[in-house]
Design an enzyme around this catalytic site. Sequence first.
Site, PDB file in Angstrom:
ATOM      1  N   ASP A 232       3.961   6.022   0.908  1.00  0.00           N
ATOM      2  CA  ASP A 232       2.554   6.383   0.732  1.00  0.00           C
ATOM      3  C   ASP A 232       2.071   6.038  -0.684  1.00  0.00           C
ATOM      4  O   ASP A 232       2.787   6.282  -1.663  1.00  0.00           O
ATOM      5  CB  ASP A 232       2.442   7.900   0.961  1.00  0.00           C
ATOM      6  CG  ASP A 232       1.017   8.385   1.088  1.00  0.00           C
ATOM      7  OD1 ASP A 232       0.329   7.943   2.020  1.00  0.00           O
ATOM      8  OD2 ASP A 232       0.591   9.215   0.260  1.00  0.00           O
ATOM      9  N   GLU A 300       2.633   1.087   1.515  1.00  0.00           N
ATOM     10  CA  GLU A 300       1.213   1.331   1.781  1.00  0.00           C
ATOM     11  C   GLU A 300       0.513   1.113   0.442  1.00  0.00           C
ATOM     12  O   GLU A 300       0.409   2.010  -0.390  1.00  0.00           O
ATOM     13  CB  GLU A 300       0.963   2.760   2.272  1.00  0.00           C
ATOM     14  CG  GLU A 300      -0.478   2.931   2.758  1.00  0.00           C
ATOM     15  CD  GLU A 300      -1.278   4.052   2.115  1.00  0.00           C
ATOM     16  OE1 GLU A 300      -2.418   4.275   2.537  1.00  0.00           O
ATOM     17  OE2 GLU A 300      -0.804   4.706   1.175  1.00  0.00           O
TER      18      GLU A 300
HETATM   19  C1  NOJ Z   1      -2.470   7.519   2.377  1.00  0.00           C
HETATM   20  C2  NOJ Z   1      -2.275   8.241   3.669  1.00  0.00           C
HETATM   21  O1  NOJ Z   1      -2.192   7.319   4.709  1.00  0.00           O
HETATM   22  C3  NOJ Z   1      -3.448   9.182   3.797  1.00  0.00           C
HETATM   23  O2  NOJ Z   1      -3.536   9.740   5.078  1.00  0.00           O
HETATM   24  C4  NOJ Z   1      -3.330  10.224   2.737  1.00  0.00           C
HETATM   25  O3  NOJ Z   1      -4.467  11.069   2.780  1.00  0.00           O
HETATM   26  C5  NOJ Z   1      -3.243   9.594   1.348  1.00  0.00           C
HETATM   27  N1  NOJ Z   1      -2.363   8.469   1.294  1.00  0.00           N
HETATM   28  C6  NOJ Z   1      -2.749  10.609   0.352  1.00  0.00           C
HETATM   29  O4  NOJ Z   1      -1.408  10.907   0.600  1.00  0.00           O
END
Ligand code: NOJ
Length: 578
Positions: A232, A300
């Site tokens: 993440d 991500e």
């Molecule tokens: C990306 C995640 O996919 C999202 O759902 C989340 O709110 C943010 N990062 C913070 O962790």
Amino acid sequence: MTRTAPPSTDDLTATDTVNSPARGGEWWRDAVIYQVYPRSFADGDGDGIGDLPGVTARLDHLEQLGVDAVWLSPFYRSPQKDAGYDVADYRDIDPLFGTLADFDEMLAAAHERGLKVIVDLVPNHSSDQHVWFQEALAAAPGSAARARYVFRDGRGPAGDEPPNNWQSIFGGPAWTRLAPREDDGPLGPQWYLHLFDSSQPDLDWDNPEVRAEFEDVLRFWLDRGVDGFRVDVAHGMVKAPGLPDWDGTTSMVEGTVAEDGSTGAGNSGPMFDQEGVHDIYRAWHRVLAEYDGDRALVAEAWVEPLSRLARYVRPDEMHQAFNFSFLTTPWDAATLRTVVDVSLRTMDAVGAPTTWVLSNHDVVRHASRFGLPEIGGRQLNGIGADDPQPDAALGLRRARAATLLMLGLPGSAYVYQGEELGLPDHTALPAEVRQDPSFFRTDGAEPGRDGCRVPLPWVGGAPGNGFGPTGKTWLPQPEAYAELAADRQYGVEGSTFELYRTALGLRRAEKIGTSTLAWVDSLASDPDVVAFQVAGVVVLANLGGTPVPLPADAQVLVASGDLVDGALPADTTVWLRA
Ligand code: NOJ
């Protein structure tokens, strides 16, 4: 009116070849990976929230669909302020979702079916309920406990202005001030940084203790047998030294389109894409390499241009990065061609597979997005009841065409739960049921992401459309979900589920994921057509309004919609035998 008939398939000219080679043959290079969002996938215990036993019970669906792997969004202990992306204990399961034993059972059941399992790692921030943050609150400024997070004195003579001007991605300031303590310094209570909600304090990745802790967390899940991690905010962990002010915006998606393959999906500023993040991934790469099998790290990282993103998947770093440039590409042939071409070339240059994705739990589902008059901007993050509503039929038609195009591309593809049913977002959720912190932090100006997180329909017309045994669902389902339920689509010719199943079967049989792409210019004289060949398949997509005739001897393998008089209608993709 149809256009001039193209030559026969014998005359196809494949030009301008680009590659996404198989290289080492690791499973993740060509895998189709299905994203399970646990709270909305399937409810085993009847509380209206999906859980791990629910996932285990529905693994047949994934096996039937024909995907290779599953990525699960967070199921760790969490107060659920950001649906589990606020982790209080990285080594335990939240009781909402089950127990570690339920996790082990799910993992074993998935492995028995030949499915790999990737879990979500959230290293940029923890929950404010994490024991470390609680210790930091209890400890004095300057203590070792505070040094695990980004605490700073405020600005101004009384320290009552935030340490810098950064804004949270969910809206509002990125800093929150603590309650006063007796041992506060002359500038009074400190502030802590949170790029997201105030319940998600950012960890300080300059601190070796933080690094050691996360390597241990990786090992904890690797020892349990997971096949990898989706990381993440992989571009956000290291901030520019001195935390300088920044006047740009940090919204999740801008939605503009540029010519070099960038579509506006990149975050920028001193909190993102800093050189220091790469050291972290080099260290993690070494940790994964200690384990048998091919374990994968997936970034991500909302980073553009693609050449910057490619730096995350250099040979000694991560293995894949989500292609958000592709996700945010509007329904436009020229832009799609550019993004696909640049994606393949850029990832190939570092020896990584290109990935493709159209939907996830943070954006409006593509069946709704492509039904909007204008795609992009704020609406990628959510549609509210007062916003212009998507054209559902157009959206689904384009979504099916976009998916068939995506599954024809070499590399690895991500499928978000429910897109295989053609599900739209709930685009008119009332404020009372919304839960996304971005809705609250913007006083409702951003509808937030709840619309794409609605519980899945399994049995059309049953209470909660069969989401769980009681009919409860943590968010209401839109009316359209009954007709789109899984049981209404299994074995039904032309259903979206069967379209995905057929395409995934062909993709595997034809080895599309590990093959080379060649643009077929002879079929793409029309500027609204995208045409390419991968392995033994020619993929032809018509993004314009006028039907495109197929070569006379064309052998159709699968089509996203009915052909009309031998022509490919608007917003339709077909796979032909090359
Ligand atoms: C990306 C995640 O996919 C999202 O759902 C989340 O709110 C943010 N990062 C913070 O962790």
